[in-house]
Design a protein around this motif. Structure first.
Motif, PDB file in Angstrom:
ATOM      1  N   ILE A  89      -0.571  21.842  11.120  1.00 57.99           N
ATOM      2  CA  ILE A  89       0.111  22.425  12.285  1.00 57.99           C
ATOM      3  C   ILE A  89      -0.904  22.960  13.297  1.00 57.99           C
ATOM      4  CG2 ILE A  89       1.578  24.358  13.024  1.00 57.99           C
ATOM      5  CD1 ILE A  89       3.111  23.927  10.321  1.00 57.99           C
ATOM      6  N   ASN A  90      -1.963  23.573  12.808  1.00 52.17           N
ATOM      7  CA  ASN A  90      -2.983  24.160  13.696  1.00 52.17           C
ATOM      8  C   ASN A  90      -3.979  23.138  14.241  1.00 52.17           C
ATOM      9  OD1 ASN A  90      -1.867  26.699  13.296  1.00 52.17           O
ATOM     10  ND2 ASN A  90      -3.221  27.184  11.581  1.00 52.17           N
ATOM     11  N   GLY A  91      -3.875  21.895  13.809  1.00 50.37           N
ATOM     12  CA  GLY A  91      -4.774  20.853  14.299  1.00 50.37           C
ATOM     13  C   GLY A  91      -6.087  20.759  13.550  1.00 50.37           C
ATOM     14  N   ASP A  92      -6.203  21.460  12.420  1.00 54.82           N
ATOM     15  CA  ASP A  92      -7.417  21.375  11.611  1.00 54.82           C
ATOM     16  C   ASP A  92      -7.406  20.151  10.703  1.00 54.82           C
ATOM     17  OD1 ASP A  92      -8.435  23.763  12.695  1.00 54.82           O
ATOM     18  OD2 ASP A  92      -7.239  24.946  11.289  1.00 54.82           O
ATOM     19  N   ALA A  93      -6.258  19.487  10.623  1.00 55.68           N
ATOM     20  CA  ALA A  93      -6.101  18.227   9.908  1.00 55.68           C
ATOM     21  C   ALA A  93      -4.999  17.456  10.620  1.00 55.68           C
ATOM     22  CB  ALA A  93      -5.754  18.459   8.442  1.00 55.68           C
ATOM     23  N   LEU A 130       6.163  20.667  11.464  1.00 58.89           N
ATOM     24  CA  LEU A 130       5.588  19.687  10.529  1.00 58.89           C
ATOM     25  C   LEU A 130       6.697  18.710  10.152  1.00 58.89           C
ATOM     26  CD1 LEU A 130       2.861  19.245   8.909  1.00 58.89           C
ATOM     27  CD2 LEU A 130       4.057  20.302   6.985  1.00 58.89           C
ATOM     28  N   PHE A 131       6.448  17.409  10.348  1.00 56.03           N
ATOM     29  CA  PHE A 131       7.503  16.421  10.180  1.00 56.03           C
ATOM     30  C   PHE A 131       7.121  15.368   9.149  1.00 56.03           C
ATOM     31  CE2 PHE A 131       7.489  18.053  14.504  1.00 56.03           C
ATOM     32  CZ  PHE A 131       8.781  18.553  14.606  1.00 56.03           C
ATOM     33  N   VAL A 132       8.133  14.875   8.439  1.00 55.29           N
ATOM     34  CA  VAL A 132       7.921  13.755   7.536  1.00 55.29           C
ATOM     35  C   VAL A 132       7.745  12.513   8.401  1.00 55.29           C
ATOM     36  CG1 VAL A 132       8.928  12.326   5.726  1.00 55.29           C
ATOM     37  CG2 VAL A 132       9.294  14.810   5.698  1.00 55.29           C
ATOM     38  N   VAL A 133       6.581  11.880   8.312  1.00 55.94           N
ATOM     39  CA  VAL A 133       6.297  10.702   9.145  1.00 55.94           C
ATOM     40  C   VAL A 133       6.261   9.400   8.342  1.00 55.94           C
ATOM     41  CG1 VAL A 133       5.067  12.048  10.885  1.00 55.94           C
ATOM     42  CG2 VAL A 133       3.776  11.010   9.001  1.00 55.94           C
ATOM     43  N   ASP A 134       6.157   9.526   7.011  1.00 53.23           N
ATOM     44  CA  ASP A 134       6.134   8.332   6.167  1.00 53.23           C
ATOM     45  C   ASP A 134       6.495   8.739   4.743  1.00 53.23           C
ATOM     46  OD1 ASP A 134       5.869   5.679   5.518  1.00 53.23           O
ATOM     47  OD2 ASP A 134       3.681   5.640   5.578  1.00 53.23           O
ATOM     48  N   ALA A 135       6.939   7.773   3.965  1.00 52.93           N
ATOM     49  CA  ALA A 135       7.205   7.972   2.539  1.00 52.93           C
ATOM     50  C   ALA A 135       6.888   6.667   1.827  1.00 52.93           C
ATOM     51  CB  ALA A 135       8.661   8.379   2.312  1.00 52.93           C
ATOM     52  N   PHE A 136       6.428   6.766   0.598  1.00 56.62           N
ATOM     53  CA  PHE A 136       6.067   5.559  -0.149  1.00 56.62           C
ATOM     54  C   PHE A 136       6.172   5.841  -1.639  1.00 56.62           C
ATOM     55  CE2 PHE A 136       2.219   7.993   0.477  1.00 56.62           C
ATOM     56  CZ  PHE A 136       1.482   7.848  -0.689  1.00 56.62           C
ATOM     57  N   VAL A 137       6.099   4.794  -2.428  1.00 50.95           N
ATOM     58  CA  VAL A 137       6.153   4.904  -3.881  1.00 50.95           C
ATOM     59  C   VAL A 137       4.804   4.465  -4.437  1.00 50.95           C
ATOM     60  CG1 VAL A 137       7.258   4.059  -5.989  1.00 50.95           C
ATOM     61  CG2 VAL A 137       8.633   4.436  -3.929  1.00 50.95           C
ATOM     62  N   SER A 138       4.277   5.229  -5.387  1.00 48.79           N
ATOM     63  CA  SER A 138       3.019   4.851  -6.023  1.00 48.79           C
ATOM     64  C   SER A 138       3.023   5.273  -7.482  1.00 48.79           C
ATOM     65  CB  SER A 138       1.834   5.516  -5.320  1.00 48.79           C
ATOM     66  OG  SER A 138       0.625   5.211  -6.010  1.00 48.79           O
ATOM     67  N   GLY A 139       2.448   4.434  -8.308  1.00 49.15           N
ATOM     68  CA  GLY A 139       2.237   4.807  -9.695  1.00 49.15           C
ATOM     69  C   GLY A 139       1.124   5.842  -9.788  1.00 49.15           C
ATOM     70  N   GLY A 193       3.142  14.960   9.381  1.00 53.25           N
ATOM     71  CA  GLY A 193       2.298  15.026  10.570  1.00 53.25           C
ATOM     72  C   GLY A 193       2.915  15.969  11.596  1.00 53.25           C
ATOM     73  N   ARG A 194       2.239  16.152  12.697  1.00 53.27           N
ATOM     74  CA  ARG A 194       2.712  17.083  13.727  1.00 53.27           C
ATOM     75  C   ARG A 194       3.760  16.482  14.660  1.00 53.27           C
ATOM     76  NH1 ARG A 194      -2.634  18.030  13.452  1.00 53.27           N
ATOM     77  NH2 ARG A 194      -3.116  16.639  15.186  1.00 53.27           N
ATOM     78  N   GLN A 195       3.832  15.159  14.723  1.00 53.62           N
ATOM     79  CA  GLN A 195       4.738  14.510  15.665  1.00 53.62           C
ATOM     80  C   GLN A 195       5.906  13.871  14.922  1.00 53.62           C
ATOM     81  OE1 GLN A 195       2.843  11.548  18.079  1.00 53.62           O
ATOM     82  NE2 GLN A 195       4.745  10.914  19.070  1.00 53.62           N
TER      83      GLN A 195
END
Length: 200
Positions: free
Chosen positions: A47-51, A74-83, A170-172
């Motif tokens: 949120i602060n732009g440090d990441a 702070l928004f969910v921008v992607d989701a995925f499945v991983s082992g 992400g922020r957007q």
């Protein structure tokens, strides 16, 4: 360079899956990964732009809080499945019958914990650290620990890899309030295949 944050310590499943995600998007040389010990710190950093982005397993106990508490910034921008990494109940060789089990709470139902004192840890990697330091008798962690230190640990129960859902923040806001998925995804293809079989 894009800056991603995820849960440590080094060697964590979060670090492992984040590396896989970056490789999939061909970002290995274009992104850095910083490990933190709590998601609240990571969320504030994004949120602060440090990441730029935060990756979190959806079954983590703090996921609901992160989504709700920071929803305006702070928004969910992607989701995925991983082992995950291969997991197992790893026990010290000198402990014949463990009375306790260290684990990350989200993994509790992977094994039968009846009759055991459960010791919560922040991550599966910190369970491994606790076993290595002699702090714990037994823990639900990476099976590689017993393979790397066969004179110190044994595998009491093999869990294997677990397919988990993962969230990227992400922020957007990118969804614009719509469903974000694609018809030719593995699930989409499975739906169409099942419909075709049912129509025969």
């Amino acid at each position: 360079m894009l800056r991603f944050m995820t849960l440590g310590p080094s060697g964590s499943n979060h670090e492992f899956v984040t590396a896989r995600y970056l490789k999939f998007h061909e970002l290995e040389d274009k992104a850095s990964v910083e490990l933190v010990l709590d998601f609240d710190t990571a969320a504030k950093a994004v949120i602060n732009g440090d990441a730029d982005y935060l990756i979190q397993v959806a079954v983590h106990p703090s996921t609901t809080e992160i989504v709700a508490k920071f929803r305006k910034h702070l928004f969910v921008v992607d989701a995925f499945v991983s082992g995950s990494k291969d997991m197992a109940v790893v026990t010290r060789i000198d402990v014949e019958q463990p009375k306790s089990l260290a684990l990350q709470p989200a993994t509790r139902d992977y094994v039968d914990t009846e009759g055991l004192q459960l010791i919560p840890e922040t991550s599966t990697a910190s369970v491994a650290e606790g076993l290595l330091s002699g702090k714990y008798e037994s823990g639900l962690t990476y099976s590689s620990l017993a393979k790397d230190y066969p004179s110190r640990f044994r595998l009491d129960e093999i869990v294997g890899t677990v397919d988990d859902p993962w969230i990227v923040y992400g922020r957007q806001r990118l969804s614009e309030g719509k469903v974000v998925t694609w018809r030719d995804s593995p699930a989409g293809r499975a739906y169409q295949s099942e419909l075709k079989q049912a129509a025969r």
